[in-house]
Scaffold this active site. Structure first.
Site, mmCIF file in Angstrom:
data_model
loop_
_atom_site.group_PDB
_atom_site.id
_atom_site.type_symbol
_atom_site.label_atom_id
_atom_site.label_comp_id
_atom_site.label_asym_id
_atom_site.label_seq_id
_atom_site.Cartn_x
_atom_site.Cartn_y
_atom_site.Cartn_z
ATOM 1 N N SER A 1 0.827 -1.201 0.000
ATOM 2 C CA SER A 1 0.000 0.000 0.000
ATOM 3 C C SER A 1 0.861 1.251 0.000
ATOM 4 O O SER A 1 1.950 1.264 0.557
ATOM 5 C CB SER A 1 -0.918 0.017 1.212
ATOM 6 O OG SER A 1 -1.696 1.194 1.167
ATOM 7 N N LYS B 1 -4.346 -7.021 3.395
ATOM 8 C CA LYS B 1 -4.375 -5.886 2.448
ATOM 9 C C LYS B 1 -5.802 -5.614 1.992
ATOM 10 O O LYS B 1 -6.212 -4.462 1.835
ATOM 11 C CB LYS B 1 -3.451 -6.155 1.246
ATOM 12 C CG LYS B 1 -3.527 -5.081 0.158
ATOM 13 C CD LYS B 1 -3.111 -3.724 0.676
ATOM 14 C CE LYS B 1 -3.200 -2.529 -0.213
ATOM 15 N NZ LYS B 1 -3.802 -2.463 -1.470
ATOM 16 N N HIS C 1 -7.450 -3.788 4.707
ATOM 17 C CA HIS C 1 -6.895 -2.416 4.654
ATOM 18 C C HIS C 1 -7.704 -1.580 3.653
ATOM 19 O O HIS C 1 -8.094 -0.447 3.926
ATOM 20 C CB HIS C 1 -5.417 -2.478 4.243
ATOM 21 C CG HIS C 1 -4.826 -1.179 3.785
ATOM 22 N ND1 HIS C 1 -5.108 -0.619 2.555
ATOM 23 C CD2 HIS C 1 -3.976 -0.307 4.386
ATOM 24 C CE1 HIS C 1 -4.466 0.528 2.435
ATOM 25 N NE2 HIS C 1 -3.768 0.735 3.519
ATOM 26 N N ASN C 2 -7.969 -2.159 2.498
ATOM 27 C CA ASN C 2 -8.709 -1.426 1.474
ATOM 28 C C ASN C 2 -10.161 -1.194 1.878
ATOM 29 O O ASN C 2 -10.738 -0.161 1.545
ATOM 30 C CB ASN C 2 -8.633 -2.165 0.135
ATOM 31 C CG ASN C 2 -7.315 -1.909 -0.582
ATOM 32 O OD1 ASN C 2 -6.300 -1.641 0.060
ATOM 33 N ND2 ASN C 2 -7.301 -1.992 -1.892
ATOM 34 N N GLU D 1 -10.016 1.673 3.918
ATOM 35 C CA GLU D 1 -9.743 2.811 3.002
ATOM 36 C C GLU D 1 -11.049 3.317 2.359
ATOM 37 O O GLU D 1 -11.314 4.525 2.331
ATOM 38 C CB GLU D 1 -8.764 2.330 1.929
ATOM 39 C CG GLU D 1 -8.455 3.302 0.809
ATOM 40 C CD GLU D 1 -7.553 2.662 -0.267
ATOM 41 O OE1 GLU D 1 -6.504 2.104 0.082
ATOM 42 O OE2 GLU D 1 -7.922 2.716 -1.455
HETATM 43 C C1 6PG Z 1 -3.203 1.162 -1.732
HETATM 44 C C2 6PG Z 1 -4.499 1.293 -2.480
HETATM 45 C C3 6PG Z 1 -4.378 0.714 -3.849
HETATM 46 C C4 6PG Z 1 -5.447 1.219 -4.792
HETATM 47 C C5 6PG Z 1 -6.796 0.592 -4.593
HETATM 48 C C6 6PG Z 1 -7.897 1.450 -5.132
HETATM 49 O O1 6PG Z 1 -3.278 0.640 -0.646
HETATM 50 O O2 6PG Z 1 -2.163 1.619 -2.229
HETATM 51 O O3 6PG Z 1 -5.514 0.619 -1.803
HETATM 52 O O4 6PG Z 1 -4.324 -0.664 -3.711
HETATM 53 O O5 6PG Z 1 -5.531 2.597 -4.734
HETATM 54 O O6 6PG Z 1 -6.779 -0.604 -5.271
HETATM 55 O O7 6PG Z 1 -9.016 0.686 -5.126
HETATM 56 P P1 6PG Z 1 -10.310 1.071 -5.901
HETATM 57 O O8 6PG Z 1 -9.928 1.273 -7.340
HETATM 58 O O9 6PG Z 1 -11.188 -0.118 -5.712
HETATM 59 O O10 6PG Z 1 -10.821 2.322 -5.290
#
Ligand code: 6PG
Length: 470
Positions: free
Chosen positions: A129, A183, A186-187, A190
């Site tokens: 990430s 991960k 984590h998303n 996010e």
């Molecule tokens: C990270 C982000 C990265 C990416 C996501 C965006 O941790 O660096 O999470 O993995 O920005 O995949 O996800 P979406 O396109 O689903 O918003």
């Protein structure tokens, strides 16, 4: 050229290239492979200082790596990962290691690890990430798989990762697909944090009537306090960017329909399978999906209008909004960590929430000063049942809940959709309810389906004749 390089990267797009450059900066002898000659050229250009070179031939690339080989994949998740592995395996030796660093689904990682271990290849799923910047100058990394094999890449990963107080933002996560699982969650967090920031923007704009400059200033002020986080910084900075075409603010010409690549949805799907609720994260996934119904939204906004109600004390509302944002942030982490705990038990991932919150403090998209408190909470009590159970978090909750309630009430009265704020508050209230009304659910189930119920005053399983007195 034979057996010269310590690590080889397959996929020299922005992420792969930046991570290789980062490794080279840290003194590692590394190389790359990409089918696309333009990517090789770009690597050479950007890596001139380190004489970084890549290969166009997979065979030559493989031959150039030290034994046992360390090969990292940074290619799009899905079928491409399988086809790259298929091409690679006949060229490898037993004991070699493949690290998939894309956003692969954890079930794909489990399958690949089993298939490859039958052939003597160590397969690692590692979440990275931090986006392009992170890859180049220090990401947060979540590697999972065979621990002995991890030791072969540990020095490289620790060197290139972000650091917080000197601690690297990478740690061995656990066996199997645990790296990709963590991960994914984590998303999920996010997504939730992005949505609560979007709801905050909506309230600043449509309840307080702030313009973009005032929104920038508010986020700037908040980012100097407990809300300080990468996502708030990014959000703040969006509000000062002008559109080259119109001269107005860029944010005002962007369509209000959000896309996604699926990691948030996967988090929600798993939470349903594990029956471990993460409603605020779910709402953030749904908010993106609901945003796509633009035509319907426009039609209904005309057919079903709602009158705005003026806020009496704008300054007080702004203070309460900061509290609500902080509360929803705590809740987003709390739900993600709760899900990780359940998944750890279910999938035998042996997750260490203290270490996970530690490596999330820097480099990754959800880094925030709040993660220091969360890290301290798990350090103090590794078996913490829930983030809300920590005393210092409880003290913060007591302070911010009254303001949060007012923000939610105000938004609801104004007909402004706040799916994440509302769900976070309801989640909080559900968890602090000692007597829920779900005794009624059990009675209903027994009434129409003889599904039985348990009593509060006697052990055992009971069934009642509900029609007896009717
Ligand atoms: C990270 C982000 C990265 C990416 C996501 C965006 O941790 O660096 O999470 O993995 O920005 O995949 O996800 P979406 O396109 O689903 O918003």
């Amino acid at each position: 050229m034979k057996n010269k390089y310590t690590l080889g990267m397959i996929g020299l797009g922005t992420m792969g290239r930046n991570l290789l450059l980062n490794m080279a900066d840290n003194g590692f002898q590394v190389t790359g492979y990409d089918k696309d000659a333009r990517m090789l050229k770009k690597l050479e250009e950007d890596g001139k200082a380190h004489n970084l070179k890549g290969f166009e031939s997979l065979e030559d690339f493989i031959q150039s790596l030290e034994l046992p080989r360390r090969i990292m994949l940074l290619v799009p998740a899905g079928k491409i990962v399988d086809s790259v592995i298929q091409e690679l395996v006949p060229l490898l030796d037993k004991g070699d290691m493949i690290i998939d660093s894309g956003n692969s689904h954890f079930t794909d990682t489990s399958r690949r690890a089993i298939e490859l271990s039958d052939q003597g290849i160590h397969f690692f799923g590692m979440g990275i990430s931090g986006g392009e910047e992170g890859a180049r100058f220090g990401p947060s990394m979540m590697p999972g798989g065979d621990k002995a094999a991890y030791n072969a890449v540990k020095p490289i990963l620790e060197a290139v990762s972000a650091k917080v107080n000197g601690d690297p933002c990478v740690a061995y996560i656990g066996p199997g697909a645990s790296g990709h699982f963590v991960k994914m969650v984590h998303n999920g967090i996010e997504y939730s944090m992005m949505q609560i920031l979007a709801e905050t923007y909506d309230l600043l704009k449509n309840v307080l009537g702030y313009n973009n400059e005032q929104i920038y200033n508010t986020f700037e002020k908040w980012n100097n306090g407990r809300l300080k986080s990468f996502l708030l910084e990014v959000t703040r900075d969006i509000f000062k960017v002008k559109d080259k075409k119109t001269g107005g603010y860029l944010i005002d010409v962007i369509k209000d329909q959000a896309k996604s690549k699926g990691t948030g949805k996967w988090t929600s799907q798993v939470s349903m399978d594990l029956q471990l609720p993460i409603p605020t994260i779910n709402e953030s996934v749904s908010a993106r999906d609901l945003s796509k119904f633009k035509e319907l939204r426009v039609a209904l906004s005309q057919a079903l209008p709602h009158q705005q109600i003026k806020v009496e004390d704008a300054a007080a509302f702004e203070v309460q909004l900061e509290q609500a944002l902080y509360f929803a942030m705590i809740t987003s982490y709390a739900q993600g960590l709760h899900l990780l705990e359940q998944a750890s038990a279910e999938f035998k991932y042996e997750l260490n929430l203290k270490e996970i919150s530690q490596i999330w403090r820097g480099g990754c998209i959800i880094r925030a000063v709040l993660l220091e408190d969360i890290y301290q909470a798990y350090k103090k009590q590794p078996e913490l049942p829930h983030l809300y159970s920590d005393e210092s978090i409880q003290n913060q909750l007591k302070e911010i809940i009254p303001g949060t309630r007012n923000v939610v009430i105000t938004a609801l009265k104004n007909g402004i959709a706040i799916p994440c704020f509302a769900s976070a508050l309801t989640y909080y209230d559900s968890l602090r309810t000692d007597k829920s009304p779900l005794n009624l659910t059990q009675a209903q189930r027994d009434f129409f389906g003889a599904h039985t119920f348990e009593r509060i005053d006697e052990e055992g399983i009971f069934h009642a004749d509900w029609n007896e007195n009717n």
